[in-house]
Structure formats: structure tokens, C-alpha cells
Design a protein around this motif. Structure first.
Motif, PDB file in Angstrom:
ATOM      1  N   ASN A 160       3.001   3.042  -7.803  1.00 54.04           N
ATOM      2  CA  ASN A 160       3.076   3.541  -6.365  1.00 54.04           C
ATOM      3  C   ASN A 160       3.648   4.785  -6.296  1.00 54.04           C
ATOM      4  O   ASN A 160       4.899   4.966  -6.825  1.00 54.04           O
ATOM      5  N   ALA A 179      -2.941   1.510   6.793  1.00 51.89           N
ATOM      6  CA  ALA A 179      -2.103   0.432   6.224  1.00 51.89           C
ATOM      7  C   ALA A 179      -0.925   1.334   5.182  1.00 51.89           C
ATOM      8  O   ALA A 179      -1.269   2.149   4.693  1.00 51.89           O
ATOM      9  N   GLU A 180       0.107   0.625   5.436  1.00 56.19           N
ATOM     10  CA  GLU A 180       1.275   1.115   4.581  1.00 56.19           C
ATOM     11  C   GLU A 180       1.349   0.414   3.245  1.00 56.19           C
ATOM     12  O   GLU A 180       1.956   1.003   2.151  1.00 56.19           O
ATOM     13  N   THR A 188      -6.921   3.872  -1.217  1.00 55.03           N
ATOM     14  CA  THR A 188      -5.898   4.427  -0.258  1.00 55.03           C
ATOM     15  C   THR A 188      -4.700   4.818  -1.028  1.00 55.03           C
ATOM     16  O   THR A 188      -4.560   4.543  -2.314  1.00 55.03           O
ATOM     17  N   ALA A 235      -1.860   4.044  -0.035  1.00 56.98           N
ATOM     18  CA  ALA A 235      -0.552   3.219   0.398  1.00 56.98           C
ATOM     19  C   ALA A 235      -0.054   2.596  -0.713  1.00 56.98           C
ATOM     20  O   ALA A 235      -0.538   2.536  -1.934  1.00 56.98           O
ATOM     21  N   THR A 236       1.116   1.743  -0.620  1.00 59.14           N
ATOM     22  CA  THR A 236       1.948   1.297  -1.462  1.00 59.14           C
ATOM     23  C   THR A 236       1.159  -0.091  -1.807  1.00 59.14           C
ATOM     24  O   THR A 236       0.695  -0.944  -0.870  1.00 59.14           O
TER      25      THR A 236
END
Length: 502
Positions: free
Chosen positions: A52, A380-381, A395, A397-398
Motif C-alpha cells: 500500500n 473508496a479509501e 484502485t 486505495a489502501t
């Protein structure tokens, strides 16, 4: 025909035999290949060795260093890194197969030796994994060079290749040690001690006359074993454990490992080696090849096998099986050789016909899922899922890795990598605002979604957590029939964009 021209033609034939199935199965990949690709992408961006972008440095890639090798090609994203990895794997295996063919040619003067080369184009595992985007293609190439170079007169160079393979794949250490010691018995001039005269070979540099046998054995063991030790030491210093994180996330199962190794033995070609009468006529070098193949299958069984398709863990030892089969064919009768090769090919062709077409579609299906669900993941995070590879390409995202392959805290939880007992509080603690779960094959999304049947234990567990239906609502379902992923978004103010069950 001159010896040099003959060698060139044999090498080209071996490379072509490897290249054709790799091209036919070039669409194959697995989710884990995109995990490494995301690490490589973050390295290319200067973010460090992390899965991440804003997460910790974690040991999520078993072949330490592979993500660094891909990072020069990863600036364009994980998919660019994957494409480079696939090309590197195919190129490496194709070139190494040429050297393997030369080694087969040196096995003896009997034409029967060439029957073993039929195992190469018939092998779906070798072709598919060369092109999968994992490190397996490069490791298979190193495995081929580990046995081909000694047959051509370069025993210690072969030991170095075996050591590099074991550094990338820890379960290869026993194979590397055995084959490197056995290589010291390989003839220096290119022949292998089989029946008949070996074809002309370019002279190999002789070992120093003053070097005693024990010194050569020590050098071979050092070349084969020290890279593994160096990687384990680096892991211990950086991550606090000598073994890869995957070893913690995927605890070995001895019964599963035994079944896996047996199935691989029957379906990947080593059946051609079952010739007890011929074994007695073999000199030390080909006997060492047989021992190395046997030791590797035992190591794979002890490691608990593998969940990935197409016999991934035994692929690096298959070139050794091919060369050993050439020696066995040179020492056995023609009828017995034909029967063994036919049985081996039958198992291989069963896999090629039964699994090959499906395997060749995997990459395209994954790309379709990425494109279909990219929009549903927008905004989305923090996304939690079991299959995090393709998500890393869909994505930025994390991602919360529910298998624990990239997450030490989840890796330590009870259960296998698909059955981790994820506490509901973990989703809240990590700030998860989206879940991605895979429906069981043939299942449609039920209403409510928590009544659906999901593919893996951890997904079923999350769906049954108290309050899951109130916390998350379905936002999209992928349309690929056997990859029915459901994107669930956390409800905001009791409302969420819902998708009709299908």
C-alpha cells in the motif's frame, strides 16, 4: 554437418519447443502476480517496498528481489509491470530450454534420448508458468541451466544457477544442494556416460588440476546454498523472520502436500523416470538428477503443496526430469522407453487439453473484471478482499489483505490463507469502507446479500458477521461467470447505491 552448426540447430529446436506452448498459454496469470506488480509500481514511484502506498514495508513477495527487477518497467502501473514480467519469464525459459536441449543431445549417442524432449512442448505447466508474470519462468530457466551447464562442462556455473533458484524459491534448496553435488560427477568433455559416443561438443574450460574433490564439493555447496542463506538473513534483519510471510499466512498441510506432489508426479512428466532396471546402468551424474527430482517432490509435499493451478511448485524441477529422462532412455530398451514416454505424455496432454484452454483465458477475464469494477471502487479509501492482486490494478486505495500474504497481523490469525478468522472489529479499526467478495461458482447474489454463498471461508465468515448487512450494501457485481466478485460499499446515513441481485 559441423559440430557448431549441429549444436545451433539442437538449441533452436529446444527453444522452439519451449516457446510454442508459452505463446499458446500466454494469457495465463494468477492474482499473486499482480501483488508483486503493485510492489514494483510503488518502487518505481519512489514510495519504497510496500504493497500500500501509505502502508508499512511488508514481506509480501516470496522471491525477495523480484519486485525490484520489475520496477524499471512498472512506472505505468501494475499492469505494465505484469506485462514485463510475462515477457521476461518467456524469454528466460525459451533461452534456457535451448541449453537444456544441448544437454539432452550430450546424454548419449542413442537417438532415443531425443524422445525426452517431447515432454517440453507437451507441458502446460512449463508453458503457462513461463508466461504467468510470476517469478516461475525465471526460476524454471535457472533450474534448466542448473542441470544443462554441468552437462556441457560447467558444473560450478550450474551450481550458481541452482543457488539463485533456491534464493527465489525457498523450497528449492534441497534440489539445489543435491543437483550441485551430483553435477561434480558430470563428464567434463560434454558426454554423459551413456551408451554410444556423444556428438561433438565445444571444449569446456577444465577445472584446475590442483583443486581436490573436497574443495570442488565445498564450492558447489557454497554456490548452491549461500544465496538462500543470504536471503533468509536479509529477511530476518528487515522483517524480523527468516521465512517469507507467506509461510505464516499459508500454514503447510502435510496431507494436502502429499496429494499435491503425487498428482504433479503423475501429470507433469516424471512418470518417464520410473525405470528401476535402467537406473542400475546409469552413471553417477544421471543418478544425481533422479535424486534431485525425487528430493524436490518430497520438499514440495513437506511444504504442503500449493493452491495455484498447473503444478507451480514442481515446475522448476521439470527440466531436470527431462534431462534425466534422456539418460534413462539411453540406458533402457526401446519398447520400455516408448511406453514410459507415452504414459508421461498422456498425463501431460490430459492437462493441456483439459486445463489449457481455460488457463489461456485467465488474464483476459481478470482484465475484464478490473474494467467492470473500477467505477464501483472509485472513491473508496480502504478496501478489504481476499484477491488483492487485481484490486491493486483497479484502485489506488489502501487494501486490507484478508489472506495475510502482505499483512503480518492478519497472517498471524488462526486459519488458512482463505479461512482466516477476521474479527469484525478489524474492519472498523482499519477504516474499511468497501468489501470485495467472490461468489461461489454458479451462484447469484441473493437478497439480502448476506444470504449469498461465497467461494472461500473468510468471505463466508465476513458475510455472517453480526451487522454486516446493515453496514455494507452491494454496489456492483462483475459479469464474468466464474469470477462473480461483489463490491460492497459501507452505508452512509443508512443509504447506499445498490445493485439488483443477478
Amino acid at each position: 554437418m559441423t559440430g557448431r552448426r549441429r549444436s545451433l540447430l539442437v538449441a533452436l529446436a529446444g527453444s522452439l519447443a519451449a516457446l510454442l506452448p508459452a505463446l499458446a498459454l500466454s494469457g495465463f496469470t494468477v492474482d499473486d502476480a499482480l501483488i508483486t506488480a503493485r510492489y514494483a509500481h510503488h518502487l518505481a514511484r519512489g514510495l519504497g517496498y510496500r504493497f500500500n502506498a501509505a502502508g508499512p514495508v511488508t514481506d509480501g513477495v516470496t522471491p525477495l528481489g523480484w519486485a525490484f527487477a520489475l520496477s524499471p518497467f512498472a512506472a505505468g502501473g501494475p499492469l505494465a509491470a505484469l506485462a514485463a514480467a510475462k515477457a521476461i519469464g518467456v524469454a528466460a525459459w525459451t533461452l534456457a530450454a535451448g541449453a537444456l536441449a544441448l544437454a539432452v543431445d550430450r546424454a548419449s549417442g542413442r537417438p532415443a534420448r531425443f524422445a525426452a524432449l517431447a515432454l517440453v512442448p507437451a507441458s502446460a505447466p512449463l508453458g503457462a508458468w513461463a508466461a504467468a508474470g510470476m517469478e516461475t519462468g525465471v526460476v524454471a530457466a535457472l533450474g534448466a541451466l542448473a542441470v544443462a551447464l554441468p552437462a556441457l562442462g560447467w558444473a560450478l556455473a550450474g551450481a550458481a544457477c541452482a543457488g539463485a533458484a533456491a534464493a527465489l524459491r525457498p523450497e528449492l534448496l534441497p534440489f539445489a544442494l543435491v543437483v550441485s553435488l551430483a553435477a561434480l560427477a558430470a563428464p567434463r568433455s560434454g558426454g554423459a556416460g551413456g551408451a554410444g559416443a556423444a556428438p561433438p561438443a565445444p571444449p569446456a574450460p577444465p577445472a584446475p588440476a590442483e583443486r581436490p574433490a573436497w574443495a570442488r564439493a565445498l564450492a558447489a555447496l557454497a554456490l548452491a546454498g549461500l544465496p538462500f542463506v543470504a536471503v533468509a538473513a536479509a529477511r530476518l534483519a528487515i522483517f524480523g523472520r527468516a521465512a517469507p510471510l507467506a509461510a505464516l499466512a499459508k500454514a503447510p498441510d502435510a496431507a494436502l502436500g502429499a496429494r499435491y506432489a503425487l498428482a504433479c508426479f503423475l501429470l507433469t512428466g516424471p512418470v518417464a523416470l520410473v525405470a528401476p532396471v535402467a537406473w542400475r546402468a546409469l552413471p553417477a551424474w544421471p543418478r544425481g538428477l533422479l535424486a534431485a527430482v525425487a528430493v524436490h517432490f518430497l520438499a514440495v509435499a513437506a511444504a504442503g503443496g500449493d493452491w495455484m493451478p498447473l503444478s507451480r511448485l514442481v515446475v522448476p524441477a521439470l527440466p531436470a526430469a527431462v534431462l534425466a529422462a534422456a539418460h534413462v532412455a539411453s540406458a533402457a530398451g526401446a519398447r520400455a522407453t516408448a511406453l514410459r514416454i507415452a504414459l508421461a505424455l498422456a498425463g501431460q496432454l490430459f492437462v493441456m487439453i483439459r486445463v489449457g484452454p481455460t488457463a489461456a483465458r485467465v488474464g483476459g477475464d481478470r482484465l475484464r473484471v478490473i474494467e467492470e469494477l473500477r467505477g464501483a471502487l472509485a472513491g473508496a479509501e480502504v478496501v478489504a478482499a481476499l484477491d488483492i492482486g487485481w484490486l491493486g490494478a483497479a484502485t489506488g486505495a489502501t487494501l486490507v489483505d484478508l489472506a495475510g500474504v502482505t499483512d503480518p497481523a492478519i497472517a498471524a490469525l488462526p486459519g488458512g490463507h482463505t479461512t482466516k478468522r477476521i474479527p469484525g472489529a478489524l474492519l472498523d479499526a482499519r477504516g474499511v469502507d468497501a468489501l470485495v467478495l467472490l461468489l461461489a461458482e454458479g451462484q447469484a447474489l441473493a437478497s439480502p446479500w448476506t444470504a449469498s454463498r461465497f467461494a472461500r471461508g473468510v468471505e463466508q465468515h465476513l458475510a455472517r458477521l453480526p451487522g454486516a448487512g446493515e453496514a455494507f450494501a452491494p454496489a456492483a457485481v462483475s459479469g464474468v461467470p466464474h469470477l462473480r466478485y461483489v463490491v460492497l460499499r459501507r452505508r452512509a446515513g443508512g443509504e447506499a447505491a445498490a445493485v439488483a441481485p443477478r
